[in-house]
Structures are given as C-alpha cells and as structure tokens.
Scaffold this active site. Structure first.
Site, PDB file in Angstrom:
ATOM      1  N   ASP A  98       0.756  -1.133   0.013  1.00 27.66           N
ATOM      2  CA  ASP A  98      -0.026   0.036   0.005  1.00 27.66           C
ATOM      3  C   ASP A  98       0.842   1.234   0.110  1.00 27.66           C
ATOM      4  O   ASP A  98       1.682   1.378   0.828  1.00 27.66           O
ATOM      5  CB  ASP A  98      -0.876  -0.103   1.269  1.00 27.66           C
ATOM      6  N   HIS A 154       4.652  -7.707  -0.215  1.00 27.24           N
ATOM      7  CA  HIS A 154       4.042  -8.736  -0.691  1.00 27.24           C
ATOM      8  C   HIS A 154       4.863  -8.951  -2.052  1.00 27.24           C
ATOM      9  O   HIS A 154       5.375  -7.879  -2.918  1.00 27.24           O
ATOM     10  CB  HIS A 154       2.655  -8.997  -0.923  1.00 27.24           C
ATOM     11  N   SER A 260       8.124   3.228   4.822  1.00 31.39           N
ATOM     12  CA  SER A 260       9.102   3.836   4.306  1.00 31.39           C
ATOM     13  C   SER A 260       8.971   3.884   2.696  1.00 31.39           C
ATOM     14  O   SER A 260       7.927   4.262   2.203  1.00 31.39           O
ATOM     15  CB  SER A 260      10.410   3.028   4.802  1.00 31.39           C
TER      16      SER A 260
END
Length: 293
Positions: A98, A154, A260
């Site tokens: 995200d 992911h 980050s």
C-alpha cells in the site's frame, strides 16, 4: 480539530519539516523508537497509538485484530483475509505494498530519479557488485509508505528469490521534502536489495525483477519471512545472502517496522500500468506494471 489541523500545517512547512525530521540525531531516535514501540504496558501502548492517530489518518478498520500488545504490534499489523484483491492477470505485475506512487518511468541506461533534478544510478542503489544490466533501459516505480499505512510487502508476481544484499546506512526521512534536498538519498539509507526471477505461465516468465525496501528515520528495521535474521542498524551478519525461496503473486514477503519506501526495478519490456502517476494511491495487488515484451 482546529489544533490538529494547525499542527499538521506547521509540520507541512518544508523548512520546519526538514529540520525536525533530518537535523535531529536520526539513528539515535530510530533505535530509541525501536525499543519504545515494543513496550507492552497498556498506558504506553494506548497513549502512543492515540498520539499516532492525532497526527495521521490511521485507519485500523481493516486490521485482522482489534487489540494490540504494543505500538509495534499495531505498526506491523496484518489485514483481515480478503482485504486486498490481487490482480492475477499474467501480463501484469502488481504493487507489493500500500503506497503513494513517487518517481517512476523508464530507466535511462542505469539512471533513475528520486525527484526532479535528483538522479542516481542503479550501481549507487544496489552496489557495483550486482549486475545492473539486468535492468538497463527498464522500468522503475518508487512506492512511498506513510506512517499510517499497512506496512507489510508482498510478492508482485509469482517469483523465486535467489539473493538478498543488505546495506547498512543512514536514516534520512524519505518524504518528498527530503527527496528534493538530499542527493542520492535512497542510496545513503539502510536498505535491502531483493533479487527475484519471475515464474508462472505468463510471457514474462524468467525476467529478473528487484525489490529494494529502503528504511528511514524511525523505521530502520526490515524483516523478511524467508530469512532468519532481522536487518537493523546494528546488524553485523553477512551482507549477501543467497536464497532459494518461491512466492505466489500477492503472498506476504516481509515488513517494515513502520513505513518507508519500496523501489521496484523491472527489465526492458515492462511499462507502467494504466493510471500509475505521481501521487497515485495504490494498494497491494493492484496493477503496477504491464509486460509488453
């Protein structure tokens, strides 16, 4: 609400923001928060999460659990099953995180940009020992995680991880303000280079794609599920680790302590997916790059 907006406006001023997030002892603060965030006392946990919510748009409605043992537990939260839908099209590589899309585009030889007018090379980022030719004239996307976002990353495609290289470094803030002021910032910060080979039945099978998670102030820790180590500022193990681990598209690979940046490097033949622009908000599993051959 007026006080909250006023404080956020003050922190949004470039000079003040840069001073507060970069001119303080970054590594000391990062180590302190790493310790403090894991305190499991209810008062510390509740106060920390309340302050976090005050300064950000933290939304825990998608979290797998509603009660957390510590602020760290909240930072590294899992999502409810089915919270992210993975685009399984074989010609698409999906977002590993995200994030907010930052600098992106075609790689000019081995040159990429962290912000307008601030170039760096793949050799600067992944080290001269690695073969940057794998991504020469390819495609890259910089994905910035804010502190309130989901912090796990992911697999962008069915892939096999064959090497990880760890770089100890600084902990500069990686927000747009710092990226416009500090040359080669990503190449100075703590980071990991994750080299993968795409698998599956798509035409891009066999192509090399790299993920480069970059740590920052307060977030200098990277955990990878397939390695029994935690990369952090005091890590003293081998910098290069050969691996033999496969992931399915969308499968969790690891996480940051907070948030980050993840830089995705793809070889020639990949282009940005439709709708990918600076400032675009994207979620795990959504289309990021398209294989055109």
């Amino acid at each position: 609400m007026k006080l909250q907006k006023r404080i956020q406006q003050l922190l949004g001023q470039e000079d003040l923001n840069f001073l507060l997030t970069n001119r303080l002892p970054r590594n000391t603060l990062t180590r302190f928060l790493g310790w403090f965030s894991k305190i499991e006392h209810p008062w510390v946990r509740d106060a920390s999460i309340a302050i976090w919510k005050f300064f950000t748009d933290l939304d825990l409605s998608e979290a797998k659990k509603s009660q957390f043992t510590s602020m760290h537990d909240c930072f590294t939260r899992e999502l409810k099953p089915g919270a992210r839908k993975v685009n399984l099209a074989t010609d698409l590589m999906c977002s590993p995180v995200d994030a907010i899309v930052g600098s992106h585009g075609q790689i000019a030889g081995t040159r990429v940009f962290q912000a307008k007018g601030f170039p760096y090379t793949l050799e600067d980022l992944i080290g001269p020992e690695e073969n940057a030719d794998d991504w020469r004239d390819g495609c890259y996307v910089t994905l910035r995680l804010t502190s309130s976002m989901y912090h796990r990353f992911h697999a962008p495609y069915d892939c096999h991880v064959d090497r990880v290289r760890y770089f100890s470094g600084d902990t500069w803030n990686v927000n747009p303000i710092a990226l416009k002021r500090v040359a080669k910032l990503f190449c100075k910060n703590e980071r990991a280079f994750i080299r993968t080979v795409l698998q599956g039945e798509g035409q891009c099978q066999g192509q090399r794609v790299a993920l480069v998670p970059v740590a920052a102030i307060l977030v200098a820790s990277i955990r990878l599920h397939f390695l029994d180590v935690l990369f952090h500022l005091r890590y003293a193990g081998p910098p290069v680790i050969d691996c033999d681990h496969s992931f399915l598209k969308g499968q969790e690979m690891g996480w940051f302590q907070h948030g980050s940046t993840v830089i995705v490097l793809a070889p020639k033949g990949f282009t940005r997916a439709d709708g990918i622009q600076n400032g675009t908000r994207i979620k795990v599993g959504q289309a990021l790059m398209r294989w055109s051959g």
